[in-house]
Design an enzyme around this catalytic site. Structure first.
Site, PDB file in Angstrom:
ATOM      1  N   SER A   1       9.501   3.672  10.943  1.00 18.95           N
ATOM      2  CA  SER A   1       8.698   4.472  10.013  1.00 18.95           C
ATOM      3  C   SER A   1       7.209   4.355  10.341  1.00 18.95           C
ATOM      4  CB  SER A   1       8.922   3.997   8.577  1.00 18.95           C
ATOM      5  OG  SER A   1      10.289   4.027   8.251  1.00 18.95           O
TER       6      SER A   1
ATOM      7  N   ILE B   1      15.206   9.836  -5.501  1.00 20.34           N
ATOM      8  CA  ILE B   1      15.988  11.043  -5.213  1.00 20.34           C
ATOM      9  C   ILE B   1      15.180  11.985  -4.315  1.00 20.34           C
ATOM     10  CG2 ILE B   1      17.052  13.095  -6.228  1.00 20.34           C
ATOM     11  CD1 ILE B   1      18.578  10.627  -6.949  1.00 20.34           C
ATOM     12  N   GLU B   2      13.939  12.172  -4.658  1.00 20.64           N
ATOM     13  CA  GLU B   2      13.094  13.085  -3.889  1.00 20.64           C
ATOM     14  C   GLU B   2      12.911  12.585  -2.457  1.00 20.64           C
ATOM     15  OE1 GLU B   2       9.808  13.076  -2.661  1.00 20.64           O
ATOM     16  OE2 GLU B   2       9.631  15.242  -2.380  1.00 20.64           O
TER      17      GLU B   2
ATOM     18  N   LYS C   1       7.228  -2.104   5.862  1.00 14.38           N
ATOM     19  CA  LYS C   1       7.611  -0.808   6.434  1.00 14.38           C
ATOM     20  C   LYS C   1       8.379  -1.042   7.746  1.00 14.38           C
ATOM     21  CE  LYS C   1       5.253   3.691   6.804  1.00 14.38           C
ATOM     22  NZ  LYS C   1       5.647   4.115   5.441  1.00 14.38           N
TER      23      LYS C   1
ATOM     24  N   GLU D   1      -0.141  -1.922  -0.259  1.00 12.27           N
ATOM     25  CA  GLU D   1      -0.121  -0.858  -1.265  1.00 12.27           C
ATOM     26  C   GLU D   1       0.797  -1.271  -2.405  1.00 12.27           C
ATOM     27  OE1 GLU D   1       0.093   3.698  -0.540  1.00 12.27           O
ATOM     28  OE2 GLU D   1       2.115   3.120  -1.143  1.00 12.27           O
TER      29      GLU D   1
ATOM     30  N   ASP E   1       0.060   1.083   3.901  1.00 10.20           N
ATOM     31  CA  ASP E   1       1.319   0.744   3.216  1.00 10.20           C
ATOM     32  C   ASP E   1       2.327   0.023   4.119  1.00 10.20           C
ATOM     33  OD1 ASP E   1       1.952   2.845   4.856  1.00 10.20           O
ATOM     34  OD2 ASP E   1       3.220   3.865   3.381  1.00 10.20           O
TER      35      ASP E   1
ATOM     36  N   GLU F   1       2.079  17.953  -6.784  1.00  8.05           N
ATOM     37  CA  GLU F   1       2.725  19.247  -6.965  1.00  8.05           C
ATOM     38  C   GLU F   1       4.248  19.119  -6.975  1.00  8.05           C
ATOM     39  OE1 GLU F   1       2.381  23.638  -4.964  1.00  8.05           O
ATOM     40  OE2 GLU F   1       1.226  22.003  -4.060  1.00  8.05           O
TER      41      GLU F   1
END
Lengths: 206, 206, 206, 206
Positions: free
Chosen positions: D51, D153-154, D47, D139, D72, D113
């Site tokens: 971030s 993409i998200e 990471k 992770e 992570d 969701e």
């Protein structure tokens, strides 16, 4: 500011990456032909930003003239088994179409006062970017393993003493330079025995 | 048949790949700590099938006993800047949890008659396969660059003369071994100067 | 004989290695410019000897005409995030000085009956060998990840059924091709949202 | 300060490097056994510092608790050809001796969701440093290529809109998630046909 440096250095990084693949490829070609290969191994690096800044100060190179005036931002080093291989490698590099040798410094024939020996070939290399071809300078150093070993020790001491060695250190360095030179000499006398041996002697080949 | 060999060699290849990443990682840790690092570079290879077959014949090792009787199918080589680093590296390897040193051959203190110097550590390494853990033998050779250079030349000549050198060649090899030894000696006298220098002298770091 | 094949394939291997470094370099340039990059990842391979032999039989290409008649001995594959990126990549490749596009097959606009979609650009690449420059053919396939996924499944089934699919398998493959196409379509509608985003979305960048 | 971060991140970098070699090795083992392999490819990253800082703020994790609370910092991603492969990979990871699974999040069975699907396995990995063994969290995300494509993409849109999507974008993302899901479904119906095929379909194998 960091980002600007990254953008500035990008063509140099790409040059180093491409030349490493190209020159290591040559090494493998010799192995496959079962010939004595003049290339033992190849390393490369892009000069760290900090070293660029220090050198631009020492050599009084304005930052906007780095591209034309600092010739070793991209650096390639080729290690040869024998002193005699150095000139073969230089000739091979000069004959390539994807490189243009600009000038050279022969510290093998004319070693530096410090004891430093190495052959430097400064070349122009055209590197393809997204929407243009950029010609960058790259310094290719060609040397034997013994020369390389000595140089790395000297580099390290130079860092500590900033070039002002106590005379004792200086003596030791000179002695080590002589031993390195002697090792190369002994190896060269053995060279003709090796040439033409139908098997490469590198570790990877066992 | 080829395929069987590939399956047989797979755990050895995996062992070599894993150990290269692990040991090269250690080298970088020293650089980051700005300490003198005892590891200059690390290479690895899996013994070619042909060499395995020749050695199994010469040493009379049945092919179904290769796993326990041939200790150098997986081979790692660690090059150190100074002779003194060799023992530090050996100690570090012995203290690791993911390796188990089985036995060692100290050709640094007791060089071979040929002039060969190197430290061999034979280890067991547990490698995780798809559905089992397999323990394989790996030979780790630890040596200086000068030792390595001499050894590669000797390996090459040995290949040509099958160990029966003409006396002239033998003399040359002996002289070269002395030069290599001398270079290591000179370097060691400089060693204390290097230790504690707050900068690694490797090329990649400029 | 094996050795002859190795020598024959060597310029192809070198071509694949060089192009991988060059094209992966481009990908990184986009990341550094914080632009949407049309290159997601790049793979390459040299066709296995066995596949060359099978294809030379099927296509009736004499072994001494492989260099000019078999265009995919060296193969590069470029995966793009969006269908629209494919043409940008093709244009960029055509504008390079170190490649010469010979002809192309647009299976993106005109998909194969099987459902296969991909853009093939066959190029000449001059590769520098030890003492000559050799021009070799290389096939560069450009496709989206969805196209690539479908193609790899189809390749696998093709191997099993030798192209003679049972109608049920055929139906399934067609359905999967439609799903892959639909995924690309949905992604393209999102594309304008992505363009201009000041951050690359690749995993390595987090 | 930079240097401190580098030292802090070093065991995480080493962990990522080692796991990449180990897991890519597994992939090759399946190829060699000519079995359908559940691992398509493996990526890894540490990471970025930035971030880490942002996440430590958002999640209110004090910087001195990063080692135990941010799971992570070291991240591995395994891409599988088929949805069914995901659980095989998870089981295989759990059975390894050099990893200890701490907990898991199954977003494949229970998608988020947003439409996000992926399997997260948080593990302890003991990494050998110069003079100690350090246990770090890593992770491991396991997903299909279609899941991965949607997620990238998200991730990119999320960066732009900070999670507050306009409803139109939201609709498009949902549609794309459905297409990705459908592609996986179609692929799974084909899966039994692939299993047991005596040849791996990956590009590198032609």
């Amino acid at each position: 500011m960091d980002r600007d440096w990254e953008l500035f250095l990008l063509p140099y990084r790409q040059t180093v990456d491409e030349l490493k693949v190209k020159l290591r490829g040559l090494r493998d070609m010799y192995v496959l032909r079962k010939e004595h290969g003049p290339i033992e191994f190849v390393t490369g690096r892009v000069k760290p930003i900090n070293s660029i800044l220090v050198k631009s100060k020492t050599r009084q190179i304005p930052l906007n003239e780095l591209e034309t005036e600092m010739e070793d931002i991209a650096g390639i080093r080729i290690m040869c088994p024998f002193v005699e291989d150095i000139h073969d490698v230089v000739d091979m590099l000069k004959s390539r179409n994807d490189l243009n040798a600009v000038y050279e410094k022969d510290y093998v024939t004319h070693k530096k006062e410090s004891g430093y020996r190495s052959y430097h070939l400064i070349c122009e290399y055209p590197v393809q970017l997204i929407d243009e071809v950029k010609v960058v300078l790259v310094e290719i150093q060609i040397r034997t393993l013994a020369m390389n070993f000595w140089a790395s020790i000297e580099h390290s001491l130079n860092y500590k003493y900033q070039g002002e060695y106590p005379s004792e250190i200086n003596n030791r360095l000179q002695k080590a330079a002589e031993s390195a030179f002697q090792l190369d000499e002994e190896m060269s006398t053995i060279r003709d025995e090796i040439k033409g041996i139908q098997e490469n002697y590198r570790f990877t080949k066992d």
